[in-house]
Motif scaffolding. Structure first.
Motif, PDB file in Angstrom:
ATOM      1  N   ASP A  16      19.737 -46.615   6.053  1.00 22.06           N
ATOM      2  CA  ASP A  16      20.064 -46.788   4.641  1.00 22.06           C
ATOM      3  C   ASP A  16      20.662 -48.168   4.346  1.00 22.06           C
ATOM      4  O   ASP A  16      20.849 -48.539   3.187  1.00 22.06           O
ATOM      5  CB  ASP A  16      21.011 -45.686   4.161  1.00 22.06           C
ATOM      6  CG  ASP A  16      22.328 -45.672   4.924  1.00 22.06           C
ATOM      7  OD1 ASP A  16      22.411 -46.356   5.965  1.00 22.06           O
ATOM      8  OD2 ASP A  16      23.268 -44.985   4.485  1.00 22.06           O
ATOM      9  N   THR A  17      20.955 -48.932   5.415  1.00 18.98           N
ATOM     10  CA  THR A  17      21.494 -50.284   5.206  1.00 18.98           C
ATOM     11  C   THR A  17      20.391 -51.299   4.888  1.00 18.98           C
ATOM     12  O   THR A  17      20.685 -52.479   4.717  1.00 18.98           O
ATOM     13  CB  THR A  17      22.242 -50.776   6.455  1.00 18.98           C
ATOM     14  OG1 THR A  17      21.330 -50.855   7.557  1.00 18.98           O
ATOM     15  CG2 THR A  17      23.385 -49.838   6.806  1.00 18.98           C
ATOM     16  N   ILE A  18      19.145 -50.835   4.811  1.00 16.96           N
ATOM     17  CA  ILE A  18      18.046 -51.766   4.547  1.00 16.96           C
ATOM     18  C   ILE A  18      18.227 -52.465   3.205  1.00 16.96           C
ATOM     19  O   ILE A  18      17.859 -53.625   3.036  1.00 16.96           O
ATOM     20  CB  ILE A  18      16.685 -51.038   4.599  1.00 16.96           C
ATOM     21  CG1 ILE A  18      15.543 -52.068   4.519  1.00 16.96           C
ATOM     22  CG2 ILE A  18      16.571 -49.993   3.491  1.00 16.96           C
ATOM     23  CD1 ILE A  18      14.167 -51.472   4.763  1.00 16.96           C
ATOM     24  N   GLU A  23      19.139 -57.446   0.339  1.00 14.75           N
ATOM     25  CA  GLU A  23      19.961 -58.204  -0.610  1.00 14.75           C
ATOM     26  C   GLU A  23      20.425 -59.515   0.009  1.00 14.75           C
ATOM     27  O   GLU A  23      20.379 -60.565  -0.645  1.00 14.75           O
ATOM     28  CB  GLU A  23      21.164 -57.368  -1.049  1.00 14.75           C
ATOM     29  CG  GLU A  23      22.044 -58.074  -2.071  1.00 14.75           C
ATOM     30  CD  GLU A  23      23.230 -57.248  -2.498  1.00 14.75           C
ATOM     31  OE1 GLU A  23      24.012 -57.723  -3.337  1.00 14.75           O
ATOM     32  OE2 GLU A  23      23.388 -56.117  -1.988  1.00 14.75           O
ATOM     33  N   ARG A  24      20.857 -59.476   1.280  1.00 11.89           N
ATOM     34  CA  ARG A  24      21.309 -60.701   1.943  1.00 11.89           C
ATOM     35  C   ARG A  24      20.172 -61.725   2.042  1.00 11.89           C
ATOM     36  O   ARG A  24      20.369 -62.918   1.795  1.00 11.89           O
ATOM     37  CB  ARG A  24      21.854 -60.371   3.336  1.00 11.89           C
ATOM     38  CG  ARG A  24      23.233 -59.740   3.355  1.00 11.89           C
ATOM     39  CD  ARG A  24      23.853 -59.823   4.736  1.00 11.89           C
ATOM     40  NE  ARG A  24      23.062 -59.106   5.726  1.00 11.89           N
ATOM     41  CZ  ARG A  24      23.236 -57.826   6.048  1.00 11.89           C
ATOM     42  NH1 ARG A  24      24.172 -57.122   5.430  1.00 11.89           N
ATOM     43  NH2 ARG A  24      22.484 -57.260   6.980  1.00 11.89           N
ATOM     44  N   LYS A  25      18.990 -61.245   2.418  1.00 10.62           N
ATOM     45  CA  LYS A  25      17.845 -62.142   2.540  1.00 10.62           C
ATOM     46  C   LYS A  25      17.449 -62.700   1.177  1.00 10.62           C
ATOM     47  O   LYS A  25      17.107 -63.876   1.041  1.00 10.62           O
ATOM     48  CB  LYS A  25      16.668 -61.402   3.179  1.00 10.62           C
ATOM     49  CG  LYS A  25      15.466 -62.277   3.460  1.00 10.62           C
ATOM     50  CD  LYS A  25      14.414 -61.547   4.262  1.00 10.62           C
ATOM     51  CE  LYS A  25      14.869 -61.326   5.685  1.00 10.62           C
ATOM     52  NZ  LYS A  25      13.800 -60.764   6.543  1.00 10.62           N
ATOM     53  N   PHE A  26      17.496 -61.846   0.155  1.00 14.35           N
ATOM     54  CA  PHE A  26      17.136 -62.275  -1.201  1.00 14.35           C
ATOM     55  C   PHE A  26      18.107 -63.325  -1.724  1.00 14.35           C
ATOM     56  O   PHE A  26      17.709 -64.327  -2.318  1.00 14.35           O
ATOM     57  CB  PHE A  26      17.118 -61.062  -2.125  1.00 14.35           C
ATOM     58  CG  PHE A  26      16.722 -61.375  -3.549  1.00 14.35           C
ATOM     59  CD1 PHE A  26      15.393 -61.522  -3.897  1.00 14.35           C
ATOM     60  CD2 PHE A  26      17.688 -61.531  -4.527  1.00 14.35           C
ATOM     61  CE1 PHE A  26      15.027 -61.803  -5.198  1.00 14.35           C
ATOM     62  CE2 PHE A  26      17.333 -61.821  -5.830  1.00 14.35           C
ATOM     63  CZ  PHE A  26      15.999 -61.957  -6.160  1.00 14.35           C
ATOM     64  N   LEU A  27      19.408 -63.091  -1.481  1.00 11.44           N
ATOM     65  CA  LEU A  27      20.417 -64.042  -1.938  1.00 11.44           C
ATOM     66  C   LEU A  27      20.258 -65.385  -1.238  1.00 11.44           C
ATOM     67  O   LEU A  27      20.465 -66.443  -1.836  1.00 11.44           O
ATOM     68  CB  LEU A  27      21.819 -63.480  -1.686  1.00 11.44           C
ATOM     69  CG  LEU A  27      22.239 -62.285  -2.536  1.00 11.44           C
ATOM     70  CD1 LEU A  27      23.598 -61.767  -2.102  1.00 11.44           C
ATOM     71  CD2 LEU A  27      22.265 -62.645  -4.015  1.00 11.44           C
ATOM     72  N   LYS A  28      19.894 -65.350   0.023  1.00 12.15           N
ATOM     73  CA  LYS A  28      19.724 -66.581   0.788  1.00 12.15           C
ATOM     74  C   LYS A  28      18.502 -67.358   0.309  1.00 12.15           C
ATOM     75  O   LYS A  28      18.524 -68.583   0.202  1.00 12.15           O
ATOM     76  CB  LYS A  28      19.593 -66.239   2.267  1.00 12.15           C
ATOM     77  CG  LYS A  28      19.454 -67.453   3.177  1.00 12.15           C
ATOM     78  CD  LYS A  28      19.349 -67.024   4.636  1.00 12.15           C
ATOM     79  CE  LYS A  28      19.192 -68.235   5.542  1.00 12.15           C
ATOM     80  NZ  LYS A  28      19.073 -67.827   6.972  1.00 12.15           N
ATOM     81  N   ARG A  29      17.418 -66.631   0.016  1.00 18.33           N
ATOM     82  CA  ARG A  29      16.160 -67.277  -0.350  1.00 18.33           C
ATOM     83  C   ARG A  29      16.101 -67.656  -1.822  1.00 18.33           C
ATOM     84  O   ARG A  29      15.540 -68.678  -2.196  1.00 18.33           O
ATOM     85  CB  ARG A  29      15.003 -66.332  -0.003  1.00 18.33           C
ATOM     86  CG  ARG A  29      13.630 -66.916  -0.230  1.00 18.33           C
ATOM     87  CD  ARG A  29      12.580 -65.953   0.297  1.00 18.33           C
ATOM     88  NE  ARG A  29      12.626 -64.680  -0.406  1.00 18.33           N
ATOM     89  CZ  ARG A  29      12.034 -63.565   0.017  1.00 18.33           C
ATOM     90  NH1 ARG A  29      11.394 -63.560   1.166  1.00 18.33           N
ATOM     91  NH2 ARG A  29      12.096 -62.463  -0.676  1.00 18.33           N
TER      92      ARG A  29
END
Length: 330
Positions: A16-18, A23-29
C-alpha cells in the motif's frame, strides 16, 4: 495433504506504500502543462492567464495602441516557465496566438493554431518511435485551449463555429466569455444560454467528456462544470484595498469588481476547474484521446504507404521479369 488453516492475523506486507513511492517520484520529476490561448487581440488573454497562476508569467503580445499595425498572420509565441508550489514542480507553457481573428478577412486564421497543436503531437510521436528513445519524453502536447468569446457579439460568429469545430478535434477546449464585466447579470445569463444552444446545434463537443470510468461524484462535478460553460471571466493583476482587505479586481466608477468573488464572475470556478479538479485529467485525456487518435492515424498512413511502396516494387519487378525471357527461365 491438507492445507494449513488460515491464520487470524495477516502480516503487514507494505504494497500500500506504492502511492507514497509514486508521489516521491512524481515530485522529483515534475510535470508539463501546456495551454494555448485562442482569441482576438484585446480580449484580456494575457491578463487572465497571469491572474489564474497568480504570477506575471506572460507579457502582452497584442497591440498596445490603435496606431500599431494589425498582424497579418497568426504568430505562435510559446513561453515556458518553471513553477514550484509546495515542492510540486510544473513546467508551464503558455502559447499565445497574437493576430488571430484580427483581420477583416479571417479565412484560414486558424490554420497556424491547428498546425502547431498537430506539430506537437508529431514531435512526441517521433521521439516515442525512436529506437533508443528517452526514458522520460518531454511533453510539449497542448493539454487545454482557452477559447475567448467576444461579448460584443450576440452569439457565436461563423469564425467561432469553424474554429471550435476544428479545435475540439485536436485538443481539450474550454470556452470563456472575455471581459464579462461589460455585460449585466441578465445579459450574461442570456449570452451563456445562447452560446450553449448554438454549440449544441452545431454539435461542438467541449471538455469535459463523459467517460465510463466516471463515478457518481465525477459525473456530478462534470455536470456542474457543464452548467457553468462558457465561463464568464474577468482577469486583473491589480490589487486594491477595500474595507481594510486586499481585493484583486477592476475598478469602475460605481465600485470594484472582485475577481475572486463568484457572485461577480466565474474566475474562481475556472481556476479551480483547470488547476484543482481537472489538471491531471486534462493531461490524461490529451494522451488517451487526442494524441492516441493522431498516433493511430499516422501509423495507419505509414502502413498504407509501405504497402503501396511494396506493391509498386513488386509490380516493377514483375514488369522487368516479363520483358526478359532469360529472367523467366531462371
Amino acid at each position: 495433504m491438507a492445507s494449513a488453516p488460515a491464520t487470524q492475523h495477516q502480516e503487514y506486507v507494505g504494497y500500500d506504500t506504492i502511492t507514497q513511492q509514486m508521489e516521491r517520484k512524481f515530485l522529483k520529476r515534475g510535470f508539463n502543462f501546456n495551454v494555448i490561448l485562442v482569441g482576438e487581440s484585446g480580449m484580456g488573454k494575457t491578463t487572465l492567464v497571469n491572474s489564474i497562476f497568480a504570477s506575471h508569467l506572460v507579457n502582452s503580445q497584442g497591440r498596445r495602441t490603435a496606431q500599431e499595425p494589425i498582424r497579418k498572420t497568426t504568430e505562435i509565441t510559446p513561453v515556458t516557465q518553471q513553477i514550484d508550489e509546495n515542492g510540486v514542480k510544473c513546467r508551464l507553457t503558455i502559447i499565445d496566438t497574437p493576430g488571430f481573428g484580427d483581420q477583416c478577412n479571417n479565412d484560414g486564421c486558424w490554420v497556424p493554431v491547428i498546425k502547431y497543436i498537430k506539430d506537437q503531437h508529431a514531435a512526441y510521436l517521433e521521439r516515442e518511435l525512436k529506437p533508443q528513445r528517452e526514458r522520460i519524453i518531454n511533453d510539449s502536447r497542448v493539454h487545454a485551449a482557452l477559447y475567448f468569446l467576444n461579448p460584443g457579439f450576440p452569439g457565436l460568429r461563423p469564425l467561432d463555429i469553424e474554429v471550435l469545430k476544428r479545435l475540439t478535434e485536436v485538443t481539450n477546449v474550454i470556452p470563456v466569455i472575455a471581459k464579462s464585466d461589460s455585460l449585466t447579470t441578465e445579459e450574461r445569463e442570456h449570452y451563456k444560454k445562447k452560446i450553449k444552444e448554438e454549440m449544441g446545434f452545431h454539435r461542438i463537443q467541449l471538455y469535459p467528456y463523459p467517460s465510463d470510468e466516471d463515478d457518481e461524484d465525477d459525473r456530478a462535478l462534470n455536470l456542474g462544470i457543464k452548467e457553468l460553460l462558457p465561463f464568464a471571466v474577468i482577469g486583473s493583476e491589480d490589487i486594491f484595498v477595500e474595507n481594510g482587505r486586499s481585493v484583486r479586481g477592476r475598478r469602475h466608477v460605481w465600485g470594484i469588481i472582485d475577481v475572486m468573488n463568484e457572485n461577480h464572475c466565474d474566475f474562481i470556478h475556472l481556476r479551480n476547474f483547470i488547476l484543482r479538479t481537472h489538471l491531471s485529467d486534462l493531461i490524461e485525456v490529451t494522451s488517451q484521446r487526442h494524441y492516441e487518435a493522431f498516433r493511430t492515424q499516422q501509423l495507419r498512413q505509414i502502413k498504407e504507404l509501405r504497402a503501396a511502396q511494396a506493391a509498386q516494387a513488386q509490380a516493377a519487378q514483375s514488369s522487368v521479369a516479363g520483358g526478359n525471357p532469360q529472367a523467366i527461365q531462371k
